[in-house]
Design a protein around this motif. Structure first.
Motif, short mmCIF file in Angstrom:
data_model
loop_
_atom_site.label_atom_id
_atom_site.label_comp_id
_atom_site.label_asym_id
_atom_site.label_seq_id
_atom_site.Cartn_x
_atom_site.Cartn_y
_atom_site.Cartn_z
N LYS A 1 4.93 2.00 1.12
CA LYS A 1 5.89 2.49 0.14
C LYS A 1 6.69 3.65 0.68
CE LYS A 1 3.55 0.88 -3.89
NZ LYS A 1 2.76 1.17 -5.05
N SER B 1 0.84 -1.19 0.00
CA SER B 1 0.00 0.00 0.00
C SER B 1 0.88 1.24 0.00
CB SER B 1 -0.91 0.00 1.22
OG SER B 1 -0.13 0.35 2.33
N LEU B 2 0.23 2.35 -0.19
CA LEU B 2 0.91 3.64 -0.23
C LEU B 2 1.79 3.86 0.99
CD1 LEU B 2 -1.52 6.44 -1.38
CD2 LEU B 2 0.77 5.96 -2.22
N PRO C 1 -0.83 11.32 -7.66
CA PRO C 1 0.41 10.55 -7.57
C PRO C 1 0.67 9.76 -8.84
CG PRO C 1 -1.14 9.95 -5.80
CD PRO C 1 -1.89 10.77 -6.80
N PHE D 1 -1.66 15.55 -5.18
CA PHE D 1 -3.02 15.34 -5.64
C PHE D 1 -3.13 14.17 -6.61
CE2 PHE D 1 -5.13 19.66 -4.92
CZ PHE D 1 -5.95 19.10 -3.96
N TYR E 1 5.93 6.25 -6.26
CA TYR E 1 4.99 7.23 -6.79
C TYR E 1 5.26 8.60 -6.19
CZ TYR E 1 1.82 4.06 -9.24
OH TYR E 1 1.26 3.17 -10.13
#
Ligand code: SF4
Lengths: 616, 240
Positions: free
Chosen positions: B9, B5-6, B58, B56, B52
């Motif tokens: 990362k 997930s973000l 990515p 706003f 990424y």
């Protein structure tokens, strides 16, 4: 187009990537297995055609058939068109680079009236006779489909056959019939067309009807060739929309297209019934896809394309019954995969902070709403059930979230409209500006900006306003000026559509077969890409109409009689004429009607069937 | 599908990855901007876990060594991206090629050792085909490059008359009379400030030989092909 053979030309035209094909996801088949070759033409540029969902669906549906190969064709831009003429290059299909003229069936999707001359342009570049009556047995069958076929009469002379309504099931049936007649040796062009019209549902063959006119120019009657030819052609719908075919391995264009993202078709139809809107009537009844189906399709599409933007496409997306569940599930999943979500249109009455936070297209760009009319009275008359309060609440939500610009869509020339309604547009825009200053949490760094974009009303077949006269151009111009005079605030930006375009649109939208000769003449005199401002030539159209004996006002600015035979009476789109008349009456009384979910008005579309439809 | 997930990362540090690919055939007509979009999607489809950008909107950051102009093919393109975790290079290349087309083919992936700014030159093979080419055209071309060749070069500040010869590190020409083909091998300056578009060489060849025609586009008539074959550093060594 063969890039090696024509590399010099490709190096000299704009956007050569339009012509070279080879995209990831295109369908290539072995010609030995194929018994019906279908060229699917989009009569506009590649970038617009590639974005069309209908084309994607039908391309996929046809290619699911092992013995059919469907390929794509687009209208070459004018620079390429000139080279093709100069060097006698025939138009070819994208995938195989074979000549379009050598296909079995050539289909066109007719999305807007202004593409009609482009149909002729494509046929011409392909070397196919423009008139159906001039085609011999070895010419391909030319078929039309899409929204304009609800009144295809103006282009009746150019088409052999039309597919009315949704094509997912109808087109494969037509291909099957073609293959059968070719293999048992019974095929001739006229026999095939007759069989399609009399044994399949939803096919209209114009040459099987004779049209008689009255002395005043209106239509007297449509006479079918014999008793087996249907007196009315009923539109087709997909019975089970939830499980119907959906393309999850679409072609990925290399070059930028208009809508280059994952599209989910959430539902078909619209519950609203705005009285000027054709789509809201002809796509009835409303049928939903389930959240589970949509989420599965979204994931498959993401895996197959790597595209990181999902767009929910449907007429009025927030009317989807499970919109919250759908957006919640998608947002949760898309956050983990860094996919953004966008919605094409929002209704002011369903716009919430919650929805706004979920949808990145709203987060990153401006907000647009379509009140369509300036006063509540006129909004009631057109059945656009949005009230000023809803709009103010919606813009407040947006202003509180730091936005300072809003775009509003309106229409002028609507039936029952008075100058008060026109001035109401200016007042409404001003009220939005005032609302900004009343919003405590607003972004104080920048001043507010309201853009109003004003279109001209065009009466469309199968709407309650189908009989209405369009305002004359002088009247539209007066109204445009009047509105301009009432906009005094420089924080309001005012743009309006060219009434000349709307005028020609009205002629083509409500025209009959006699218009074919005029469209052909317009094409011969150079009309092409009429939907493009730089190519649209109003004066040429007027002179063509004058020279071909077409009275423009008869079609655009005349009120049609309710007892008149209309050119599109040959089509049955499910919605009954009595219902349209009833809605027209209510418009005159400025009375709105409930939407399909609040209460059925008995429009007749429920008789078409459709699993899970909203109708009783 | 990306599995982390973000948030995960953010805590791990991404490491650089270089991918070599070729862009040939009809793909020469796809602009650099469009290539970036397609490339991003192919990388997402390959399952590569990319870094990424924040904000706003990515998006993974792709850096290309030397963007190609439309109309130029290449067998030596390089692209850097930042990724997480251990990478099975062969598997990655296989997956990329499975979802791509033969004209956009991936060759190899590796951890980069040198920086793109070390690139100083690029080698091109330019082939001109014309029935009008005659014996001696190869000499005419090489001779032309012995004195200044003034062309109108487009710059931000407008068109300027520029001598392109100083940007040409080497050039040789060979004529194949049987095939009606003139083949020019050339190394051109490719540093950010002094990038020379190989189309100018075609323009010079046209001045020397009259081919390829710039007016007659008869199918099967004059044509030319520009192929980038190598990127080089300031010493003329191959850059990878
Ligand atoms: S039958 Fe009733 S519910 Fe169904 S579309 Fe018509 S008006 Fe709406």
């Amino acid at each position: 187009m063969d890039y090696k053979k024509y590399s010099q030309i490709l190096k000299h035209v704009t956007k050569p990537g339009r012509y070279t094909g080879g995209e990831i996801g295109q369908v290539i088949k072995n010609k030995d297995d194929i018994r019906c070759r279908f060229a699917f033409c989009f009569p506009d540029t590649y970038e617009i055609g590639m974005s069309n969902l209908g084309v994607r669906i039908l391309y996929g549906v046809l290619n699911e058939m092992p013995d059919v190969w469907c390929e794509r064709v687009y209208a070459p831009w004018t620079d390429m068109g000139e080279y093709m003429r100069k060097y006698s290059i025939s138009l070819t299909a994208h995938e195989s680079v074979d000549n379009v003229a050598d296909f079995d069936i050539v289909g066109f999707t007719l999305q807007y009236e202004l593409c009609y001359t482009n149909v002729l342009y494509i046929l011409d570049l392909a070397g196919i006779p423009l008139l159906a009556s001039e085609r011999s047995d070895d010419c391909p069958i030319i078929i039309g489909g899409g929204p304009c076929t609800y009144n295809a009469e103006p282009v009746a002379d150019f088409f052999d056959i039309f597919s009315i309504g949704e094509g997912e099931e109808a087109l494969p049936e037509l291909c099957r019939l073609y293959i059968k007649m070719k293999s048992d040796g019974t095929y001739t062009r006229s026999k095939f067309l007759y069989e399609a019209a009399t044994t399949l549902e939803g096919f209209y063959v114009p040459s099987l009807y004779k049209v008689e006119y009255k002395a005043d120019g209106t239509i007297k009657s449509y006479i079918p060739a014999d008793e087996k030819v249907p007196a009315k052609v009923r539109k087709r719908i997909v019975d089970d929309f939830d499980t119907s075919y959906y393309p999850t391995k679409p072609i990925m264009p290399f070059i930028e297209t208009v809508h280059d993202r994952i599209m989910l078709e959430v539902y078909r139809g619209c519950i609203r019934g705005c009285r000027f809107c054709q789509a809201g009537m002809v796509y009835r009844p409303v049928r939903n896809r389930t959240v589970a189906t949509l989420c599965r399709q979204a994931k498959e599409l993401y895996e197959n394309t790597g595209c990181d933007e999902i767009s929910l496409t449907s007429l009025s997306i927030s009317d989807y019954t499970d919109i919250n569940e759908l957006t919640n599930t998608l947002v949760e999943w898309s956050d983990a995969n860094i996919v953004s979500l966008s919605l094409p249109s929002l209704r002011a009455d369903s716009f919430t902070k919650e929805l706004m936070d979920k949808v990145s297209s709203v987060r990153t760009s401006g907000l647009t709403f379509a009140p369509e009319a300036g006063t509540q009275r006129l909004r009631d008359a057109i059945n656009k059930n949005v009230c000023e309060e809803d709009l103010m609440r919606a813009v407040r939500v947006a202003f509180e979230a730091g936005k300072n610009s809003v775009k509003l869509y309106f229409m002028i020339g609507l039936p029952t409209e008075t100058d008060e309604d026109i001035i109401g547009i200016a007042k409404l825009a001003k009220a939005v500006i005032d609302e900004y200053y009343k919003t405590p949490g607003r972004n104080k760094k920048r001043p507010p900006q309201v853009t109003i974009s004003v279109a001209c009303f065009v009466p469309k077949p199968f709407t309650p306003f189908q009989w209405e006269a369009q305002n004359t151009r002088e009247e539209l111009a007066r109204k445009q000026r009047l509105l301009g005079e009432h906009i005094t605030d420089n924080r309001i930006r005012y743009t309006f559509h060219d009434s000349r375009i709307s005028h020609i649109e009205a002629v083509l939208a409500r025209g009959d077969r006699r218009l074919s000769a005029a469209i052909l003449e317009a094409y011969r005199r150079g009309s092409c890409f009429d939907a493009w401002d730089e190519h649209f030539d109003y004066d040429r159209w007027l002179s063509v109409f004058a020279d071909t004996g077409i009275d423009v006002a008869f079609y655009a600015n005349r009120e049609f009689g309710e007892d008149e035979v209309l050119p599109w009476d040959i089509i049955d789109c499910g919605v009954k004429k009595e219902f349209l008349i009833c809605e027209r009456r209510r418009a005159y009384e400025s009375k709105p009607s409930p939407n399909c979910r609040e209460g059925c008005l008995g429009c007749g579309a429920n008789s078409l069937g459709g699993k899970g439809r909203c109708c009783p | 599908m990306n599995e982390i997930s973000l948030n995960e990362k953010k805590v791990k540090t991404p490491s650089p990855l270089r991918i070599r690919f070729l862009k040939t055939g009809s793909l020469q007509f796809i602009s650099h901007l469009d290539l970036m979009k397609t490339m991003t999607r192919l990388l997402i489809r390959s399952g590569l876990k990319m870094w990424y950008s924040e904000g706003f909107n990515p998006h993974p950051k792709l850096v290309f060594a030397l963007p190609l102009s439309v109309g130029v093919e290449s067998v030596c393109e390089l692209l850097d991206v930042r990724v997480y975790g251990d990478i099975d290079y062969e598997n990655l290349i296989r997956r990329l090629n499975e979802s791509s087309t033969p004209e956009l083919k991936f060759i190899e992936a590796y951890v980069p050792k040198r920086k793109f700014k070390e690139i100083a030159y690029a080698r091109y093979k330019i082939t001109v085909y014309s029935q009008n080419l005659t014996e001696g055209c190869a000499d005419a071309v090489t001779k032309l490059f012995r004195s200044p060749i003034i062309v109108s070069k487009r710059k931000k500040s407008g068109d300027h008359d520029t001598d392109i010869v100083p940007f040409v590190r080497s050039l040789s020409a060979k004529f194949d009379a049987g095939a009606h083909e003139l083949c020019v091998n050339t190394v051109l300056s490719a540093s950010p400030d002094n990038y020379l578009n190989p189309e100018y060489i075609v323009e010079a060849i046209r001045r020397a030989t009259g081919a390829p025609s710039d007016e007659d586009f008869t199918p099967g008539g004059d044509s030319y092909r520009i192929l980038r074959t190598e990127m080089l550093d300031s010493k003329g060594q191959m850059f990878k």
